[in-house]
Structure formats: C-alpha cells, structure tokens
Design an enzyme around this catalytic site. Structure first.
Site, PDB file in Angstrom:
ATOM      1  N   ASP A 174       0.935  -1.311   0.022  1.00 19.04           N
ATOM      2  CA  ASP A 174      -0.093  -0.067   0.076  1.00 19.04           C
ATOM      3  C   ASP A 174       0.982   1.149  -0.102  1.00 19.04           C
ATOM      4  O   ASP A 174       2.123   1.103   0.656  1.00 19.04           O
ATOM      5  CB  ASP A 174      -0.889   0.063   1.258  1.00 19.04           C
ATOM      6  CG  ASP A 174      -2.066   0.828   0.841  1.00 19.04           C
ATOM      7  OD1 ASP A 174      -2.120   2.025   0.901  1.00 19.04           O
ATOM      8  OD2 ASP A 174      -3.254   0.220   0.790  1.00 19.04           O
ATOM      9  N   LYS A 204      -1.028   3.036   7.104  1.00 18.64           N
ATOM     10  CA  LYS A 204      -1.912   1.904   6.867  1.00 18.64           C
ATOM     11  C   LYS A 204      -0.819   0.310   6.916  1.00 18.64           C
ATOM     12  O   LYS A 204      -1.189  -0.550   7.792  1.00 18.64           O
ATOM     13  CB  LYS A 204      -2.561   1.759   5.831  1.00 18.64           C
ATOM     14  CG  LYS A 204      -3.666   0.707   5.699  1.00 18.64           C
ATOM     15  CD  LYS A 204      -4.303   0.604   4.174  1.00 18.64           C
ATOM     16  CE  LYS A 204      -5.324   1.931   4.456  1.00 18.64           C
ATOM     17  NZ  LYS A 204      -5.938   1.893   2.979  1.00 18.64           N
ATOM     18  N   ARG A 215     -19.055  -9.978   1.081  1.00 12.24           N
ATOM     19  CA  ARG A 215     -20.092  -9.325   2.089  1.00 12.24           C
ATOM     20  C   ARG A 215     -19.450  -8.966   3.277  1.00 12.24           C
ATOM     21  O   ARG A 215     -18.797  -9.713   4.162  1.00 12.24           O
ATOM     22  CB  ARG A 215     -21.090 -10.522   2.195  1.00 12.24           C
ATOM     23  CG  ARG A 215     -22.064 -10.974   1.157  1.00 12.24           C
ATOM     24  CD  ARG A 215     -22.903 -12.032   1.522  1.00 12.24           C
ATOM     25  NE  ARG A 215     -22.171 -13.244   2.132  1.00 12.24           N
ATOM     26  CZ  ARG A 215     -22.506 -14.366   2.954  1.00 12.24           C
ATOM     27  NH1 ARG A 215     -23.733 -14.239   3.300  1.00 12.24           N
ATOM     28  NH2 ARG A 215     -21.519 -15.195   3.434  1.00 12.24           N
ATOM     29  N   LEU A 223     -35.318  -9.982   0.739  1.00 11.80           N
ATOM     30  CA  LEU A 223     -36.815  -9.596   0.921  1.00 11.80           C
ATOM     31  C   LEU A 223     -37.529  -8.928   2.081  1.00 11.80           C
ATOM     32  O   LEU A 223     -38.498  -9.392   2.353  1.00 11.80           O
ATOM     33  CB  LEU A 223     -37.642 -10.718   0.381  1.00 11.80           C
ATOM     34  CG  LEU A 223     -37.709 -10.954  -1.449  1.00 11.80           C
ATOM     35  CD1 LEU A 223     -38.870 -12.201  -1.608  1.00 11.80           C
ATOM     36  CD2 LEU A 223     -38.172  -9.672  -1.942  1.00 11.80           C
ATOM     37  N   ALA A 254     -38.186  -5.372   3.463  1.00  9.28           N
ATOM     38  CA  ALA A 254     -38.267  -3.993   3.392  1.00  9.28           C
ATOM     39  C   ALA A 254     -37.771  -3.270   4.658  1.00  9.28           C
ATOM     40  O   ALA A 254     -37.615  -3.512   5.673  1.00  9.28           O
ATOM     41  CB  ALA A 254     -39.773  -3.586   3.356  1.00  9.28           C
ATOM     42  N   GLY A 274     -26.767   0.790   1.129  1.00  8.51           N
ATOM     43  CA  GLY A 274     -25.826   1.934   1.334  1.00  8.51           C
ATOM     44  C   GLY A 274     -24.511   1.196   1.134  1.00  8.51           C
ATOM     45  O   GLY A 274     -24.275  -0.012   0.521  1.00  8.51           O
ATOM     46  N   CYS A 289     -20.183  -0.105  -2.095  1.00  9.71           N
ATOM     47  CA  CYS A 289     -20.525  -1.079  -3.569  1.00  9.71           C
ATOM     48  C   CYS A 289     -21.590  -0.946  -4.332  1.00  9.71           C
ATOM     49  O   CYS A 289     -21.623  -0.077  -5.292  1.00  9.71           O
ATOM     50  CB  CYS A 289     -20.087  -2.416  -2.883  1.00  9.71           C
ATOM     51  SG  CYS A 289     -18.466  -3.007  -2.296  1.00  9.71           S
ATOM     52  N   LYS A 328     -22.640   2.907  -5.864  1.00  8.72           N
ATOM     53  CA  LYS A 328     -21.660   3.210  -6.957  1.00  8.72           C
ATOM     54  C   LYS A 328     -21.553   2.059  -8.180  1.00  8.72           C
ATOM     55  O   LYS A 328     -21.544   2.642  -9.226  1.00  8.72           O
ATOM     56  CB  LYS A 328     -20.531   3.403  -6.429  1.00  8.72           C
ATOM     57  CG  LYS A 328     -19.776   2.122  -6.020  1.00  8.72           C
ATOM     58  CD  LYS A 328     -18.077   2.592  -6.019  1.00  8.72           C
ATOM     59  CE  LYS A 328     -17.359   1.041  -5.652  1.00  8.72           C
ATOM     60  NZ  LYS A 328     -17.009   0.324  -6.711  1.00  8.72           N
ATOM     61  N   ARG A 333     -19.679   4.569   4.899  1.00  8.11           N
ATOM     62  CA  ARG A 333     -19.894   5.136   3.459  1.00  8.11           C
ATOM     63  C   ARG A 333     -21.358   4.906   2.947  1.00  8.11           C
ATOM     64  O   ARG A 333     -22.000   4.021   2.999  1.00  8.11           O
ATOM     65  CB  ARG A 333     -19.130   4.213   2.509  1.00  8.11           C
ATOM     66  CG  ARG A 333     -17.560   4.797   2.737  1.00  8.11           C
ATOM     67  CD  ARG A 333     -16.673   4.046   1.783  1.00  8.11           C
ATOM     68  NE  ARG A 333     -16.830   2.431   2.174  1.00  8.11           N
ATOM     69  CZ  ARG A 333     -16.232   1.619   1.252  1.00  8.11           C
ATOM     70  NH1 ARG A 333     -15.473   2.011   0.313  1.00  8.11           N
ATOM     71  NH2 ARG A 333     -16.386   0.389   1.629  1.00  8.11           N
TER      72      ARG A 333
END
EC number: 1.1.1.22
Length: 453
Positions: A30, A35, A147, A246, A248, A253, A256, A259, A324
């Site tokens: 990096d 970091k 995920r 499924l 509601a 948000g 990933c 955008k 984010r």
C-alpha cells in the site's frame, strides 16, 4: 506460492490475510505508510469478524508481511492481485479507474518475468482487455464477492470462483492459488475477461434490484393498507424468487452497491445498451430514506424541531464499521438539519461516524441514546438492537415512539409494551401487524414503563 496483494483496504487486507491462511507466502502493498505500519503490527484498521486473529497469526509467523515498495513486491510475487478501489467519479456516475490504472502500471514495471497480474477490483466491462493491450504482462480477472461481516468466510469458503483468462497458463496459476478452496468442491467458472468483469456488476445489480423491489412493494402496501412482511414471506416461498434480501427497510448503502449500479448503467449506455431500470432501482432506494424522515415528522406531530431523537445504528449494515453512504447517518443528519436533537449509537462505527458527521450527537451505549428520547429510529439491524426489551426501553424514553427502519422488530410485542410503532411497509396505525385486522388501542405508558393515562 508467493503472492502479492496491491492495495490493503477492505478487500486487499482481507485477501492478503486469507491467502496466508491458505498456506501461501504473501506481501501486501500500500502507498499509505500509516496503514502499512498498522498491518505490520497485526492491527486491522476496520471491523471485520475473524480477520484480526488471522492477520495477527500470520504476521507473527512471517508468512504475511506488508510493504510500501513496488520494487520489493515485484521481485517477490509469482501472482499479483490488484485490490484497489474504484470509487464513483466526482463528475458523474462512471467509475474512477485511476487507482487501478496506476497499480497495474506500477506492478507491470517491476514484475519479474512470467508473473501474472490479476484484477479483483470491480471495474467497467472492457477494462481488463484495455490493460492487457497497454502492459506487456499476462493479465487475468478474478472478481470478488465479499459481504461485509462475512468477508473471511466468503474468501476461504466462497460460493463460487470466477477466472477471466486468455491462456491455459493463467488458469493453471489461479487453480494453484485457490487449490485448497477448489478441493472443498467450490464451483469454478472459467470464462473470458468481459464475462468475468460483468459477473460482479451483474450480481450487485441483481441484488440491488431485489432490495429495491421489496421496498417498492412496501410503498404499495402502505398506500393500499397491506403488510409487506406477510407479502415478502409469501413471495419467499416461491423457489424462483427466494427469501434472501426480501425485507423492506431504509434501503442499501455502503461503498459497493450504490456506486456499482450507477457505474454499470453508465458503462452499458456507452455500449449502446439501456439499463435505465437501474436508475429507478437507485431512486427507489434513496426515497426510502425520505420515508423514514416523513415517519419521524409524523410521529412528532408534523415536525421534529426540538425533538430528542435516538438513532440506533450508524454503519450501513451490521457487523461492519463502514459508514459510506450509510442510510442511518443520512437520515440522522437530515433530522438534525430540521432542528432535531439527534443522538446516535452504533456498536462498532462510532469513530467513523464522528469523522463523517461531527455535528451529530453520540452516545456511549444504547441505553444512553434511549434515555429521554422522544422518538427512536432503528436504522442498522445489529443483533443487540433487535433483542432490546421494549418494556425496558419504555422505561428509559420520554415518549415511547419508534420507527423500525429495518423490519426486524416484533410489532405486536412493542405495541403491547405501550409503544407507538411504525415500520416501512407495515399496516397503518390501528391495524394488526400480522393480519391487518383492527387491534385494540394500548394504554399509553409513562417514561418509567408503567401503564397510565
């Protein structure tokens, strides 16, 4: 094998640690020296279950190390995984590929002969082919499907692997990298560059569409007096549809889905294909936040000016500290701008929330956030929030009014405890949450939780 991972953000740090867990020698690179220093010390700069222990174990053993030097990484690695970000461009919906292009150029300059450069970043279709034309090194594409909250599991035991390759040699190298994973029976799809790139964007777009579909049905249920929970349950029994995602709520948000669907629609338009339905998916998702704000105003008598509001949740999803494009913080900030006295609590995302929204109020616990509140909004479905005792909570708040923005609470239980309960896509006030039939009006409760009028 000797592997390098370029970029040590969420994807890169996870991939590097998990490749070491599979038995490879790994260098993570990096350009952010701070970091790198944290990772060298075995510290993960974000919250992800199980990752810290794997990182610490392999940095201690020497199997995993980190550097800021492309020269060191290039000389070391047989296979280089590029895991840098592709944020949305500031001037539109397209993906910003500057980090990907810089990383490939830097690795290509320093890679040893015969090395394979593998993209894992989410990119517009056509990117891999363009990079292959530009750099005199072999390239492959291996999209990620992580995920947040399950990233270690999704790397070590994925539900599928996808290799976008042009040569049998590239396929053999990737099969060697993932040999322990493939040995468990993980499905493998070997395909071309374009299809490999499209798998990730198509998967995210389908998921976003499913979430927005049930949220659109929530709008219809509210207008018609229906119950979206019962509707989703009935739909989920159909094997062609399935139950996953499924539910509601206030919508998706994170870094990933929002955008990626915008970038996919933009790239499709460049190719002459109209994916305008993705813009509607995006619009449905964003107006769910509007609905939560509307419900907050409604429960506060038409406006939130001066109201003490407790917001439970800051991360965009549970088991993450990622804020984010967080629906929870977006709603909290909007209510604060309308004059509400907002207090936010999240089990993991408090530091990130404070950096992103420094003007909001923050509590050290759910109990502190609830104390004296005139309205409660549950906007991130952490387990500890789902398991709150409504009787206990009624004894803390000034007025027992709650909006379940994630569809995870038992409406009957909260109503029986004296709460004025609203949920997205739920039946209108005075109707039974399970059946839609009229229900008795509960006696109001005092701040200490006792019944009284």
């Amino acid at each position: 094998m000797r592997l390098t991972v370029i970029g040590t953000g969420y994807l890169g740090a996870t991939h590097a640690a998990c490749m070491a867990e599979l038995g490879h020698e790994v260098i993570g690179l990096d350009v952010d020296a701070g970091k790198v220093a944290a990772l060298r010390a075995g510290r993960v700069p974000f919250h992800e279950p199980r990752l810290a222990e794997i990182l610490a174990r392999h940095t201690a053993s020497g199997r995993l190390r980190f550097t800021t030097s492309y020269e060191e990484a290039g000389a070391f690695g047989q296979v280089h995984f590029v895991c840098v970000g592709t944020p949305q461009r500031r001037d539109g919906d397209a993906a910003d590929l500057a980090y990907v292009e810089d990383a490939f150029a830097a690795v290509a300059r320093h890679a040893r002969k015969g090395a394979l450069l593998v993209g894992k970043s989410t990119v517009p279709v056509g990117t891999a082919a363009r990079l292959a034309e530009r750099h005199p090194v072999e390239i492959a594409w291996n999209p990620e499907f992580l995920r947040e909250g399950f990233a270690v599991q999704d790397t070590l035991r994925p539900d599928r692997l996808v290799f976008g390759v042009r040569t049998a040699r590239a396929e053999r190298l990737l099969r060697s990298v993932y040999a322990p994973v493939l040995a468990t029976g993980t499905p493998l799809v070997v395909t071309d560059f374009a299809t490999a790139e499209l798998v990730k964007t198509a998967a995210n777009s389908f998921l976003a569409t499913k979430i927005s579909f049930v949220n659109a049905m929530a709008e219809v249920c509210e207008a018609a007096g229906g119950n979206v929970r019962a509707l989703a349950e009935a739909l989920g029994h159909d094997d062609r549809i399935g139950r996953a995602y499924l539910r509601a709520g206030v919508g998706f948000g994170g870094g990933c889905l929002p955008k990626d669907i915008r970038a996919f629609a933009h790239r499709a338009a460049e190719l002459g294909v109209d994916l305008g339905f993705l813009r509607q998916v995006d619009a449905i998702n964003m107006r769910r936040r509007d609905r939560v704000v509307d419900l907050a105003r409604e429960l506060c008598g038409g406006g939130v000016l001066g109201a003490r509001v407790a917001v439970l949740g800051a991360a965009f999803k549970p088991d993450s500290d990622d804020v984010r494009d967080s629906p929870a913080l977006n709603v909290a900030a909007r209510l604060e701008l309308e004059g509400a006295d907002v207090t936010v609590y999240d089990p993991e995302a408090m530091d990130n929330a404070r950096k992103a929204f420094p003007l909001l109020g923050y509590a050290l616990s759910a109990e502190e956030a609830l104390r004296g509140a005139e309205l409660v909004l549950l906007l991130t479905e952490w387990r500890q929030f789902r398991e709150i005792d409504p009787v206990w909570a009624a004894g803390l708040v000034a007025r027992p009014r709650i909006v379940d923005g994630r569809g995870v609470l038992d409406a009957e239980r909260w109503t029986a405890a004296g709460w004025c309960f609203r949920a997205l896509g739920g039946p209108p006030p005075g109707r039974n949450a399970a059946t839609g039939s009229p229900r008795p009006t509960p006696a109001p409760r005092r701040a200490d939780g006792s019944a009284g009028r």
